[in-house]
Design an enzyme around this catalytic site. Structure first.
Site, short mmCIF file in Angstrom:
data_model
loop_
_atom_site.label_atom_id
_atom_site.label_comp_id
_atom_site.label_asym_id
_atom_site.label_seq_id
_atom_site.Cartn_x
_atom_site.Cartn_y
_atom_site.Cartn_z
N GLY A 177 0.83 -1.21 0.00
CA GLY A 177 0.00 0.00 0.00
C GLY A 177 0.86 1.26 0.00
N GLY A 178 0.53 2.17 0.92
CA GLY A 178 1.24 3.45 0.99
C GLY A 178 2.71 3.31 1.29
N GLY A 413 20.98 9.52 -33.87
CA GLY A 413 20.39 10.12 -32.68
C GLY A 413 21.00 9.57 -31.40
CB ALA A 414 22.18 6.22 -30.47
C1 HXC Z 1 -3.18 -2.30 11.04
C2 HXC Z 1 -2.30 -4.30 10.44
C3 HXC Z 1 -2.27 -3.91 9.10
C4 HXC Z 1 -2.72 -2.59 8.78
C5 HXC Z 1 -1.49 -5.89 9.23
N1 HXC Z 1 -1.82 -5.54 10.48
N2 HXC Z 1 -1.78 -4.92 8.37
N3 HXC Z 1 -2.76 -3.50 11.42
N4 HXC Z 1 -3.17 -1.83 9.80
N5 HXC Z 1 -2.63 -2.12 7.53
C6 HXC Z 1 -1.66 -6.32 11.69
C7 HXC Z 1 -2.53 -7.56 11.71
O1 HXC Z 1 -3.79 -7.25 12.23
C8 HXC Z 1 -1.72 -8.45 12.66
O2 HXC Z 1 -1.97 -7.99 13.97
C9 HXC Z 1 -0.28 -8.10 12.34
O3 HXC Z 1 -0.33 -6.80 11.72
C10 HXC Z 1 0.37 -9.06 11.39
O4 HXC Z 1 -0.48 -9.19 10.23
P1 HXC Z 1 -0.65 -10.56 9.47
O5 HXC Z 1 -1.64 -10.35 8.40
O6 HXC Z 1 -0.89 -11.65 10.45
O7 HXC Z 1 0.80 -10.77 8.87
P2 HXC Z 1 1.25 -11.48 7.54
O8 HXC Z 1 0.51 -12.76 7.38
O9 HXC Z 1 2.74 -11.52 7.59
O10 HXC Z 1 0.78 -10.51 6.34
C11 HXC Z 1 1.35 -9.25 6.15
C12 HXC Z 1 0.53 -8.42 5.12
C13 HXC Z 1 -0.98 -8.39 5.56
C14 HXC Z 1 0.66 -9.05 3.74
C15 HXC Z 1 1.14 -7.04 5.09
O11 HXC Z 1 -1.04 -8.09 6.94
C16 HXC Z 1 -1.77 -7.37 4.80
O12 HXC Z 1 -2.11 -7.60 3.64
N6 HXC Z 1 -2.09 -6.25 5.47
C17 HXC Z 1 -2.90 -5.19 4.86
C18 HXC Z 1 -2.13 -4.39 3.84
C19 HXC Z 1 -2.89 -3.22 3.32
O13 HXC Z 1 -3.84 -3.40 2.51
N7 HXC Z 1 -2.62 -1.98 3.85
C20 HXC Z 1 -3.35 -0.76 3.59
C21 HXC Z 1 -2.98 -0.23 2.22
S1 HXC Z 1 -3.70 1.30 1.80
P3 HXC Z 1 -1.97 -8.96 15.23
O14 HXC Z 1 -2.43 -8.08 16.32
O15 HXC Z 1 -2.93 -10.07 14.91
O16 HXC Z 1 -0.57 -9.43 15.38
C22 HXC Z 1 -2.48 2.40 2.05
C23 HXC Z 1 -2.74 3.76 1.47
C24 HXC Z 1 -1.84 4.79 2.06
O17 HXC Z 1 -1.50 2.10 2.62
C25 HXC Z 1 -1.87 6.08 1.31
C26 HXC Z 1 -0.91 7.07 1.91
C27 HXC Z 1 -0.90 8.40 1.26
#
Ligand code: HXC
Length: 527
Positions: A177-178, A413-414
């Protein structure tokens, strides 16, 4: 009721408890899980990156504000999932943030983002590189728009620092994501093979939105990001990646007004065996390929070349090295890949590198052996004109010293694009094998003497003899460096074995030279 003030011992014990809690703020067992994936912790990474004992942490006890009045059920770990501070690498200051995937998956909330921005600000004030060790799940979902708002501040800061201090990102886990924007806005992105992944949306979202089945590795592994040019350098594990970051920084100044560190020269002032090997290395026949890395390695100090983007757009080679102890950025056509032709990707790759070197006072050394731009419908429709213009723009706009060595072909050109004299290039060398012309002999003779050859054929004359004569004339007139040398567009024709020492001399010649940029907001590079 009178309140008892804590004793000094109690206060110190309270602080000690917080220090211990903040050292590893993830859930129980999270470090073991993290290690089991083959990854180091945020703190272990910092320890390996910086000079021993030099890390000064700030913000260790910062944590997220309460979201509800009583804070019931809210987890607010100290540090908020990112370790930030200042340290030194090879004795020079750097600022570091290291994301901790054991805390909310390293996701970025308000406090996390504010800590990142604070350390970037400090780097700006000190005038030192900022290194981000990324292991993050993107915006912290629980914090909603507050997370987005603060996250955006990080990207804004990246843009403000662009071209002012070097910004390195080492992707050492998930970067989703971000989390990808900060690396993309910086100067260099490193990845670790097998344990790091970088994508805008993960496999789940891809499946839901597009129906495509994919894996983390296929979508955003180090290999694929290296091939597409998102990532500059790949290592096998965290330790090697951290060592590579230290090595890369050795070629760069701390900021845009500093100069790269000058190292003691390690190579003799006389010709070496490796120098003489260059007299035989490049085949004289323009149709025969060779690996330009062999030229680079014989010219740079101790053969030490830090290649950047080794897996992307391989018909051009870029990277850092030192010549006579001075840092240089090298751009070289690669004849073993599509004869070294320029194309959309290779021009973008070289242009971006050139701009990075130019921003940070690293002179450019170009090795030219290029038959032209890659022809084809795909290239034209892909925007070859607009995108290819970036490299032309980059050379013409460069303020750093530029040295070009034409090894063999430099056509059309190159030729104009690849650091020719006409882009205000500083020093141009050519080997005696250089062919600087509008095009090669066959193409040129067919166009210019086509009617004459046709007439000869119609008259029953010996067309083959005439054609061979015209080719020989063309080669003698155009496929040499001498017409360009006579006009001052090649400063010196050199023997291949003289290359290393001639470049060293050219860099010395231009030391301290300044170029005033015209007053304007900025040029309008064809992006
Ligand atoms: C809060 C999060 C989180 C998130 C994961 N966790 N992503 N908490 N916000 N974005 C937490 C989980 O709840 C979990 O907490 C712990 O982190 C580990 O996550 P898992 O999923 O168990 O780990 P893993 O299997 O290793 O997978 C990692 C991952 C997956 C692939 C990154 O967690 C995932 O897909 N997360 C979401 C990614 C995402 O879509 N992010 C938002 C994007 S939008 P616990 O408490 O159970 O340990 C964005 C826009 C920003 O970022 C724009 C900015 C300008």
């Amino acid at each position: 009721m009178s309140q008892t003030h804590p004793t000094m011992e109690e206060s110190i014990a309270g602080l000690q408890a917080r220090r211990e809690e903040s050292l590893y703020p993830g859930k129980d067992g999270s470090i073991e899980k993290h290690h089991a994936k083959g990854k180091l912790t945020a703190r272990e990474r910092i320890d390996l990156l910086v000079d021993p004992g030099s890390f000064l942490e700030i913000g260790r006890l910062r944590r997220a504000p309460l979201r509800s009045q009583d804070g019931a059920g809210e987890r607010r770990p100290y540090g908020d999932g990112v370790v930030t501070g200042r340290a030194t690498i090879d004795g020079r200051p750097v600022c570091v943030f290291s994301q901790d995937a054991t805390v909310f998956g390293g996701s970025v909330g308000q406090t996390f983002a504010m800590k990142m921005v604070r350390i970037m600000e400090l780097a700006q004030q000190i005038g030192c590189p900022v290194i981000g060790l990324a292991d993050s799940a993107g915006a912290r979902i629980q914090e909603g728009v507050t997370a987005l708002a603060n996250y955006q501040m990080v990207g804004k800061k990246n843009v403000e620092l662009s071209g002012v201090i070097p910004q390195l990102s080492l992707i050492m886990g998930t970067c989703a994501g971000g989390a990808v924007y900060s690396p993309a806005l910086g100067d260099f992105t490193f990845m670790v093979d097998g344990t790091s992944h970088m994508f805008l949306t993960g496999p789940e979202v891809v499946r839901e939105v597009t129906g495509q089945e994919t894996t983390m590795e296929e979508l955003g592994g180090a290999e694929i990001n290296a091939i597409t040019g998102n990532c500059h350098h790949v290592d096998d594990n965290d330790e090697e990646s951290l060592a590579s970051a230290r090595r890369l920084l050795s070629f760069l100044p701390s900021n845009n007004v500093g100069m790269p560190p000058r190292f003691a020269p390690t190579m003799p002032r006389d010709f070496t065996d490796a120098d003489y090997e260059l007299d035989r290395f490049v085949p004289a026949e323009a149709t025969k390929a060779y690996d330009v890395l062999g030229v680079i390695e014989r010219v740079v100090d101790d053969g030490d070349f830090f290649e950047i983007h080794a897996k992307w757009a391989k018909s051009i080679v870029i990277g850092f090295a030192r010549i006579d102890g001075r840092s240089v950025g090298i751009i070289a056509n690669q004849p073993i890949v599509n004869a070294g032709t320029l194309n959309i990707d290779s021009t973008e790759k070289a242009a971006r590198f050139l701009r990075t070197c130019d921003a940070f006072n690293v002179p450019i050394v170009s090795f030219v052996d290029v038959p032209g731009y890659m022809p084809g419908i795909e290239q034209e429709r892909g925007g070859a004109i607009r995108r290819g213009a970036k490299l032309f723009y980059g050379y013409a706009d460069a303020k750093v010293p530029t040295v070009t060595v034409t090894l063999r072909k430099a056509y059309g050109g190159a030729y104009a694009t690849m650091g020719s004299k006409h882009s205000d290039n500083d020093v141009n060398f050519a080997w005696p094998t250089a062919e600087i012309a509008v095009m090669g002999a066959q193409g040129g003779v067919k166009i210019v003497y086509g009617r004459e050859l046709l007439a000869a054929m119609q008259k029953g004359e010996d067309v083959e003899a005439l054609y061979n004569q015209r080719i020989a004339d063309y080669q003698a007139e155009h496929q040499t460096p001498y017409p360009a040398a006579e006009r001052g567009w090649v400063d010196k024709v050199i023997k291949p074995h003289e290359t290393r020492l001639e470049i060293a001399g050219a860099l010395e010649l231009m030391e301290g030279r300044r170029t005033e940029a015209p007053l304007r907001a900025h040029g309008n590079i064809p992006l």
